[in-house]
Design an enzyme around this catalytic site. Structure first.
Site, PDB file in Angstrom:
ATOM      1  N   ASP A  94      20.715   4.938  -5.345  1.00  0.00           N
ATOM      2  CA  ASP A  94      20.478   5.888  -3.939  1.00  0.00           C
ATOM      3  C   ASP A  94      19.495   5.197  -3.178  1.00  0.00           C
ATOM      4  O   ASP A  94      19.332   4.066  -3.310  1.00  0.00           O
ATOM      5  CB  ASP A  94      19.746   6.754  -5.087  1.00  0.00           C
ATOM      6  CG  ASP A  94      18.471   6.961  -5.625  1.00  0.00           C
ATOM      7  OD1 ASP A  94      17.848   6.489  -4.631  1.00  0.00           O
ATOM      8  OD2 ASP A  94      18.091   6.790  -6.608  1.00  0.00           O
TER       9      ASP A  94
ATOM     10  N   GLU B  96      35.205 -25.915 -13.593  1.00  0.00           N
ATOM     11  CA  GLU B  96      35.172 -24.412 -13.689  1.00  0.00           C
ATOM     12  C   GLU B  96      34.250 -24.581 -12.378  1.00  0.00           C
ATOM     13  O   GLU B  96      33.764 -24.073 -11.942  1.00  0.00           O
ATOM     14  CB  GLU B  96      34.859 -23.853 -14.591  1.00  0.00           C
ATOM     15  CG  GLU B  96      36.493 -23.056 -15.936  1.00  0.00           C
ATOM     16  CD  GLU B  96      36.449 -22.517 -16.395  1.00  0.00           C
ATOM     17  OE1 GLU B  96      37.044 -21.133 -17.355  1.00  0.00           O
ATOM     18  OE2 GLU B  96      36.238 -22.434 -17.180  1.00  0.00           O
TER      19      GLU B  96
END
Ligand code: GLA
Length: 750
Positions: free
Chosen positions: A535, A615
């Protein structure tokens, strides 16, 4: 000046670049809301208020002979309970004699350049000559209660903030049962309502419904803004979409209980009331005292939802988040949570740092489990001292190692929480929110500290700063892993218990504020089981918030897209995690995960030691790409390009540099199909006459099997596109084979 008062006609005008807001004081001193919408050149819009005598809609005593003047039907700027306005009220009070009526009349006003801060509450900052403010003081002469309605107008940013300050100028106590930050009556509008609901690990899902008669209420009673309903709602025309249409945004800058109520009344007028949730709330206002509400951030546009989001993105990035971090390059981090959970020691953390460093990560974040006696999530919260069994060299041994790799170090805390099995609880059982005669509600087997107590806030300040002083720590992950229950303070009298939920939030803000002042360079990332406290209140202290505990890239598309309606990309903590994903079990290509996570505060949340060398090389390239496009992604203009109905096949979004010089288009296929459609998306925000080339394409799509696709066009040649071509015709991708392929295309204006 963006605030004007027409003395002759008693009209207030709040003017922004692309919106206008009007209020009028009527002949009885009632403050009417007369307009909010696209600019109308300061025409007195009160002509739209058509007063009609309606049965059972009463009249104030002074206008008893003018039966058409009723507070039940007029558009009011701050509707109160008890004096004939039967709609959702903004203010509910109880006077010393038990009366529950509040009735406000205009008393005075003042207009000033700049804005006042709120006491103990976050607010939209004026970064220098940006805001003009208006305070309108209303009074209930019988109750001797003053209500100041406070407006700050950020004209160039098309944003108006609202809050209210209630002052008891009587000799007696007045109790506040409900105090909203904003109340607005929109007349003659037929609208849809969008809110952002969800649950843990599936936050902020937009839901759109036609505003109908009755009351539509969303909010949270959890003591936190919550995963379940974000304190942000949109009202928009039925025909509004991402690219056009009237949209109003209402965002509460608050991290506790909140309520958003939308009511269509008997006249068809729509009332929106937003503020602290009133259930369980009761505030004793003694003679001479005042109460300030949190601030609501309002924005209007007639250019659709993407534009509304842009207005919020800009104000949050530039005026809500701490200025210090606005332009700071946020480090790409490695967080050990999903890599190790509680199972780590000094050695493993060092080697995670080593491997992550080789792959290009810039900060190591040590998550839960480094303190007290905490080997699972049942114990230790509150004991903010290093667990020497796991980390014999203390934090300094790790930070020194991390710093020697030229990486920064971040640390997890969950300040407002306490485990029953902790030293802190054994010493201070009364420091918890708990009802003295009941067994408490447990969640994650933990309790909540009573943040309304000064001694608790002081303890937390001392213990967290002790840790920050003990090692080179440049980041805190500030977690909050349960909803409040048994909201009762053992340090407060019985008639003030209704204040505790709000005082709890004020205590949290105070702690955040003290720590940010004392350690201005320590960046705080908010978190609450992911995005349970996402928020604008938290963003005032924390420039980024962990968006969700769900790191599944495909689910994240929805979560991040839902979040993007109100909040900018730079605020969304977003990490690449392992495959299969720990929350869903789904497997996705590493590049797809990265393309999704790059549109956030980027990082990795896995054990890099378990990755293959290939990776790890890929990760290095991903970090290179992210850093290359960092400014564009974090500061560019973000557009959602697909709506919910497209989402069964792909989701696309785009970020465009403010000057149109470059854009990054991303698309993820969310279904697996044979003989698939050609994804084609229309871009947005480009320079129409500009000429663009795609100079960087990343794709996790599989090679198209040769026998199926001999004649297929190559993906991208040396084509030059006009901005108009990409915006009006669109960009067509090759058929995308594979499982959850993603493509990222960088366009450069030549
Ligand atoms: C919450 C957070 C996670 C992790 C755990 C640790 O769930 O959202 O990221 O920090 O707590 O307990």
């Amino acid at each position: 000046m963006a605030v004007l008062f027409d003395e002759k006609n008693n009209i207030f005008f709040l003017i922004t670049e692309n919106s206008e807001y009007q209020m009028k004081i009527d002949e009885y001193g009632i403050l009417l809301h007369s307009y909010y919408g696209a600019p109308v050149g300061r025409t007195d819009m009160s002509y739209l208020i058509r007063n009609v005598d309606r049965g059972f809609s009463g009249n104030s005593y002074e206008c008893r002979e003018k039966r058409e003047i009723s507070s039940d039907t007029q558009p009011l700027e701050y509707g109160c309970f008890g004096a004939g306005d039967y709609r959702v009220s903004a203010l509910e009070t109880v006077l010393a004699n038990g009366s529950r009526t509040a009735d406000l009349r205009y008393k005075s006003h003042n207009i000033r350049h700049g804005r006042k801060e709120l006491t103990g509450l976050p607010y939209v900052r004026d970064m220098g000559d940006e805001a003009d403010s208006l305070e309108i003081i209303l009074e209930d002469e019988v109750a001797r209660l003053e209500v100041s309605l406070i407006y700050n107008v950020f004209a160039e940013k098309d944003v108006i903030t609202r809050s209210a300050k209630i002052s008891n100028i009587s000799q007696d106590e007045i109790r506040l049962m409900k105090v909203a930050s904003a109340c607005i009556d929109l007349q003659h509008k037929d609208m849809d309502f969008i809110h952002f609901h969800g649950r843990h690990a599936m936050e902020r899902r937009p839901e759109r419904a036609r505003v109908a008669h009755g009351i539509y209420k969303v909010g949270s009673k959890r003591g936190m803004s919550s995963h379940h309903e974000n304190p942000f709602v949109i009202l928009c025309g039925h025909d509004a979409n991402e690219r056009s249409g009237e949209c109003y945004g209402f965002m509460l800058m608050y991290s506790g209980n909140h309520a958003e109520e939308i009511e269509t009344d008997q006249t068809g007028s729509i009332r929106v009331v937003m503020g602290i949730g009133s259930e369980g709330f009761e505030w004793r206002l003694l003679s001479g005292e005042s109460f300030e509400t949190p601030e609501a951030i309002m924005a209007f546009t007639d250019k659709g939802l993407n534009e509304l989001s842009f207005l919020y993105h800009r104000i949050i990035r530039e005026n809500v988040c701490p200025a210090r971090f606005k332009d700071m390059k946020r480090p790409v981090l490695i967080n050990n949570w999903e890599g190790t959970y509680f199972d780590f020691d000094e050695e493993s953390i060092r080697s995670i740092a080593d491997t992550a460093h080789e792959a290009g990560c810039e900060m190591l974040v040590l998550d839960d489990g480094w303190f007290g006696v905490r080997n699972d999530d049942n114990t230790g919260l509150g004991d903010w001292f290093v667990n020497k069994d796991k980390l014999p060299g203390g934090l300094s041994a790790i930070t020194e190692h991390v710093n020697s790799l030229d990486m920064r170090f971040g640390l997890w805390f969950e300040p407002e929480m306490i485990s029953e099995d902790s030293k802190l609880y054994r010493e201070h059982p009364d420091w918890t929110l708990s009802d003295p005669d009941r067994k408490p509600v447990m969640a994650r087997n933990q309790l909540v500290l009573d943040m309304s107590r000064k001694d608790v806030v002081d303890y937390l300040y001392e213990s967290i700063s002790g840790i920050l002083d003990s090692a080179d720590i440049s980041y805190i992950k500030w977690d909050f892993n349960r909803s409040l229950a048994n909201v009762y303070s053992n340090a407060t009298s019985s008639d003030e218990q209704g204040e505790i939920a709000h005082r709890f939030v004020l205590g949290t803000y105070e702690l955040l504020s003290r720590l940010s002042t004392a350690y201005p360079d320590v960046m705080i990332e908010g978190c609450s089981g992911g995005g349970g406290r996402f928020d604008a209140g938290m963003l005032f202290y924390c420039p980024q918030i962990w968006c969700s505990d769900n790191t599944d890239a495909i689910n994240r598309l929805k979560i991040q897209k839902g979040t993007s309606y109100g909040y900018p990309v730079c605020t969304m903590g977003s990490h690449v995690s392992a495959s299969p994903n720990h929350q869903t079990g789904r497997e996705t290509p590493l590049l797809t995960r990265a393309i999704v996570a790059m549109h956030g505060s980027f990082g990795y949340e896995l054990d890099p030691r378990k990755l293959t060398a290939k990776e790890r090389e890929e990760i290095k390239e991903q970090i290179g790409t992210f850093n290359k496009y960092y400014e564009l992604i974090q500061k560019g203009r973000y557009f959602r390009l697909t709506d919910e109905s497209d989402e069964d096949y792909f989701v696309a979004w785009e970020t465009v540099a403010e000057d149109g010089s470059e854009a990054l288009l991303s698309l993820v296929v969310t279904d697996v199909r044979a003989n698939p459609e050609i994804p084609c998306v229309r871009l947005n925000g480009l320079d129409g006459d500009g000429r663009y080339v795609a100079d960087g394409v990343l794709s996790s799509a599989l090679e198209i099997p040769a026998d199926k696709d001999e004649d297929a066009d190559s993906f991208e040649g040396e084509r030059v596109y006009s901005g108009y071509a990409l915006m009006n015709g669109g960009y067509a991708f090759d058929p995308l084979y594979g499982v959850y392929p993603a493509v990222q295309v960088h366009f450069k204006r030549i």
